[in-house]
Design an enzyme around this catalytic site. Structure first.
Site, PDB file in Angstrom:
ATOM      1  N   ASP A 608      25.883  37.939  27.890  1.00 46.62           N
ATOM      2  CA  ASP A 608      27.227  37.796  27.323  1.00 46.62           C
ATOM      3  C   ASP A 608      27.642  36.344  27.234  1.00 46.62           C
ATOM      4  O   ASP A 608      27.543  35.597  28.210  1.00 46.62           O
ATOM      5  CB  ASP A 608      28.253  38.524  28.209  1.00 46.62           C
ATOM      6  N   HIS A 703      40.993  47.710  23.561  1.00 44.41           N
ATOM      7  CA  HIS A 703      42.234  47.273  24.207  1.00 44.41           C
ATOM      8  C   HIS A 703      43.302  48.352  24.151  1.00 44.41           C
ATOM      9  O   HIS A 703      44.317  48.270  24.826  1.00 44.41           O
ATOM     10  CB  HIS A 703      42.760  46.000  23.535  1.00 44.41           C
TER      11      HIS A 703
HETATM   12  N1  GLN Z   1      29.459  43.066  29.491  1.00 43.05           N
HETATM   13  C1  GLN Z   1      30.855  42.816  29.687  1.00 43.05           C
HETATM   14  C2  GLN Z   1      31.597  44.141  29.771  1.00 43.05           C
HETATM   15  O1  GLN Z   1      31.255  45.028  29.115  1.00 43.05           O
HETATM   16  C3  GLN Z   1      31.443  41.993  28.568  1.00 43.05           C
HETATM   17  C4  GLN Z   1      32.897  41.664  28.807  1.00 43.05           C
HETATM   18  C5  GLN Z   1      33.486  40.671  27.844  1.00 43.05           C
HETATM   19  O2  GLN Z   1      32.957  40.426  26.801  1.00 43.05           O
HETATM   20  N2  GLN Z   1      34.621  40.124  28.160  1.00 43.05           N
HETATM   21  O3  GLN Z   1      32.544  44.275  30.488  1.00 43.05           O
END
Ligand code: GLN
Ligand code: ZN
Length: 763
Positions: A608, A703
């Site tokens: 990420d 969200h």
């Molecule tokens: N792998 C993380 C999750 O799924 C990615 C979170 C993010 O991009 N803020 O929580």
């Protein structure tokens, strides 16, 4: 005599009192009067902390956000909240947070639901403000009540009060036009309200007002530069003195403009712009005050007081009474008090300074300048001892790490073959259908998970039982994903409290505070880990969890890691080496984890980089340098694997246009991004660039608790397919699902998998 002052103090309280009071009020568990009383108490405490200063800020306290406060002061409320007839603080929260029509909060029934104001990052910090909204018909009307009340409180406490406001040009610059009209056209309407505000404060006997114009450290075109001249010539008639405050960067080509505005004083960030100070002194007319921000308001390290004095003393000679000193910016961006830390390693603690400690440093500097170094000899010696200990500490310096970084070559970041040759090998191995489905990593952090973790941290649950509880959650996530029919599975991140802290806790060179909270927005706070030393990875961090998850299924399991740039951007970083150096160290450590995962048979690995774009410097001229080392760090981390191993990366909502070339250079096989709310328009950047690798544009807005329909997701994917060849598209949510609940996730993902099947049949 040098004058001391402060630009702003953290408002959340030592124990995050403001956060808890806000949340309790929002839940209807306490009264508005309780909240207001708590706010007044915090202000009183903060002024007491700042009592030794010559000038303390007033109006920097906020129940949510200082930019939203300014919008209320200027009467710039969005149309949609104007008919509200409750308390104005309730209305303020409506703009800040939005409100659905059915909440239990006051006036929910009568005034209906409203959308929240948009939020965005305050310059290059991790603080988020509520974006002022403008249209051609925007009118302004002064409401000075908040400032006047706080001024009266401060006065009653005997504080030498310096009200703080956001300046008119920055206020317009950081806002957004809702109808495409030119925000600068509003300046004419805005200035009389600022003048009225300043007159009102002058009428109260205020001597100095701090007027923040941090936009001066960014590149300004001629119209915006001109706006500064218009604005400050308009405001110069007022009787009080303006201290024009700039921070977070360098004035550079705006130095002449800033130095020549008709104000009584100028504050500059002497941490970021030390080299510009002498030039500024030459430009500044001899009656103006120059305030130098000499204590770093953005990090948590002790100031090198001797070095600062060596630099300041000649300037103090030169400037005499005109010299003021302060932290570089508001202390909003650092935690409140180091004294609360009970568990932080004593050695590391001795190197740190939070807000209260920084104000003490400021006092020491002032005393040394005013009365000579001998007057504060002990404080200076103690400071020097702490700094020397830090410099020499074997915990900071790891020669093996430095050597490894010095040996980095571009080969380290290069895959064996280009994507076009890797893709068929990966396809043969993974056997995925067209429009493969996956998720971004986390599944709901259930109350059971959080309970187990807090019990474990409190020592009431032993390691084996904690791990067993996490394995159970992982198994649940795997079973659910199999039942849903997803193609590439994840373990769900149950064991992770936070995507940065989880790794920081396992890497050497990181420390964690207990109370080092910093406001992110409203009641939300973050506790950035402290990167203090050379980074190394003593042992594998994720392999056991991922291989356990893989053992439960024959579907490919994605290994899940946080990338070096994101770890860096969400940490307090070292001030004794460049960010790029720390990032390369992180890159080498995470690279080892990637290779361990590959060795353990993991065929898909996601790294990420949610915060890659966030790290962009304020000035475009510096972007390339940042992107070069950021991309290099990602490549070092990711690209040591065999062709057959599929590398994914993920980025949250970003303006991808600015960074698309760098994303392509990262060369991940698959990137998943947040796009659903943009109606796939964010993909235009990828289309225009002819981005060559695979993309998973998010189709499910995580969200919101809303459950997207299959049809909606099919439509979004068709829009995506108009921009990116269908054979390179993945189907996935916008981001991780940790803040959602299983009863929301299951139907949403059921629809998502169905959407993928429909697409396979139709396209
Ligand atoms: N792998 C993380 C999750 O799924 C990615 C979170 C993010 O991009 N803020 O929580
Ligand atoms: Zn994300």
């Amino acid at each position: 005599m040098v004058t001391t002052h402060n630009l702003g103090f953290p408002r959340i309280g030592v124990q995050r009192e403001l956060k808890f009071a806000l949340e309790s009020y929002w839940k209807g568990q306490s009264a508005l009067s309780d909240l207001k009383t708590l706010g007044a108490g915090l202000r009183q405490q903060h002024w007491a902390d700042q009592a030794p200063l010559d000038w303390a800020p007033v109006g920097d306290f906020s129940f949510y956000d200082q930019v939203l406060d300014m919008s209320f002061t200027l009467g710039n409320l969005p149309e949609r909240v104007r008919d509200f007839h409750g308390d104005s603080l309730d209305n303020y929260f409506r703009v800040a947070r939005g409100r659905s029509a059915q909440t239990t909060e006051n006036h929910a029934g009568c005034c209906g639901g409203v959308a929240a104001g948009e939020m965005t990052k305050w310059f290059d910090t991790n603080y988020h403000y509520i974006v002022p909204e403008f249209t051609t018909t925007t009118e302004f009307k002064l409401d000075a009540s908040r400032l006047l009340e706080q001024l009266a409180e401060a006065r009653a406490q005997g504080v030498k009060a310096k009200p703080v406001i956001i300046g008119p040009v920055t206020y317009l610059a950081i806002g957004k036009s809702k109808d495409g009209s030119n925000r600068l056209a509003l300046l004419e309407r805005l200035l009389p309200v600022y003048a009225e505000l300043l007159e009102t404060l002058a009428g109260e006997g205020v001597e100095w007002v701090q007027i923040d114009e941090p936009i001066l450290v960014t590149e300004l075109d001629a119209d915006w530069q001109h706006a500064f001249k218009i604005a400050y010539h308009h405001l110069k008639a007022t009787k009080l003195k303006l201290l024009l405050a700039t921070y977070f960067g360098q004035l550079q080509e705006n130095a002449y403009l800033a130095a020549n505005l008709p104000v009584a004083g100028l504050h500059v960030d002497a941490i970021n712009d030390r080299d510009g100070v002498q030039l500024l002194i030459n430009l500044l007319s001899p009656h103006k005050v120059l305030s130098l921000g000499v204590i770093n308001g953005r990090n948590i390290w002790k100031t090198d007081l001797y070095a600062t004095l060596d630099w300041l003393e000649p300037l103090a000679q030169q400037l005499g009474q005109r010299l003021w000193i302060a932290p570089s910016c508001s202390l909003l961006h650092v935690p409140v008090d180091l004294a609360s830390e009970q568990k932080l390693d004593a050695e590391i603690l001795s190197w740190l300074a939070f807000a209260r400690q920084k104000l003490v440093e400021l006092q020491v500097l002032a005393q040394a300048l005013n009365a000579g170094r001998d007057a504060v000899r002990e404080a200076l010696l103690a400071n020097q001892a702490a700094l020397s200990a830090r410099r020499a500490s074997p915990r900071v310096n790891n020669p093996a790490v430095k050597l490894a970084v010095s040996k980095i070559t571009s080969d380290l970041g290069r895959r064996e073959s280009p994507y076009s040759q890797r893709a068929p090998k990966q396809a043969a191995l993974l056997q995925l259908p067209q429009f493969p489905t996956t998720t971004i990593g986390s599944f709901p952090q259930t109350p059971e998970i959080r309970h187990a973790r807090s019990e474990f941290k409190a020592g009431r649950l032993d390691l084996a039982s904690y791990q067993a509880a996490m394995r159970q959650e992982i198994e649940r996530a795997v079973r659910e994903q199999e039942a849903l029919g997803l193609d590439v599975l994840v373990h769900g991140e149950a064991e992770r409290n936070d995507m940065v802290e989880y790794f920081g806790e396992q890497l050497e060179g990181y420390a964690f505070s207990q109370f080092g909270w910093v406001q992110s927005y409203g009641s939300r706070c973050v506790k950035p880990p402290i990167l203090f030393g050379d980074i190394s990875r003593p042992r594998a961090m994720t392999v056991e969890w991922i291989t356990y998850a893989q053992s439960l299924t024959s579907k490919p399991m994605k290994g899940m890691l946080t990338g070096p740039v994101t770890i860096l951007n969400w940490s307090f970083v070292r001030d004794d080496q460049p960010r790029s150096e720390s990032c390369r160290q992180l890159a080498l450590a995470i690279r080892e984890e990637v290779l361990d995962l590959e060795r353990a048979g993991v065929r898909v690995i996601q790294i990420d980089e949610a915060a890659l774009r966030e790290g962009l410097p304020l000035r475009r001229a510096q972007w390339k340098n940042y992107l070069d080392w950021a991309v290099e760090s990602f490549r070092i981390t990711a690209n040591g694997v065999r062709d057959e191993t599929q590398i994914h990366t993920h980025m949250c909502y970003s303006e991808f246009n600015d960074i698309i070339a760098s994303i392509a250079e990262m060369d991940a096989d698959v990137i998943t991004i947040e796009t659903s709310r943009s109606d796939m328009e964010l993909l235009d950047a990828f289309d225009d660039f002819s981005y060559p690798n695979e993309i998973g544009p998010g189709v499910y807005d995580i969200h919101s608790p809303n459950i997207p329909s299959e049809q909606h997701m099919v439509e979004l994917m068709k829009k995506a397919a108009a921009r990116v060849p269908a054979e390179r598209l993945w189907v996935n949510p916008d981001c991780g699902l940790k803040t959602r609940q299983w009863p929301e996730v299951i139907p949403a993902l059921t629809h998502m998998v169905a959407a993928a099947k429909t697409l396979r049949a139709e396209l």
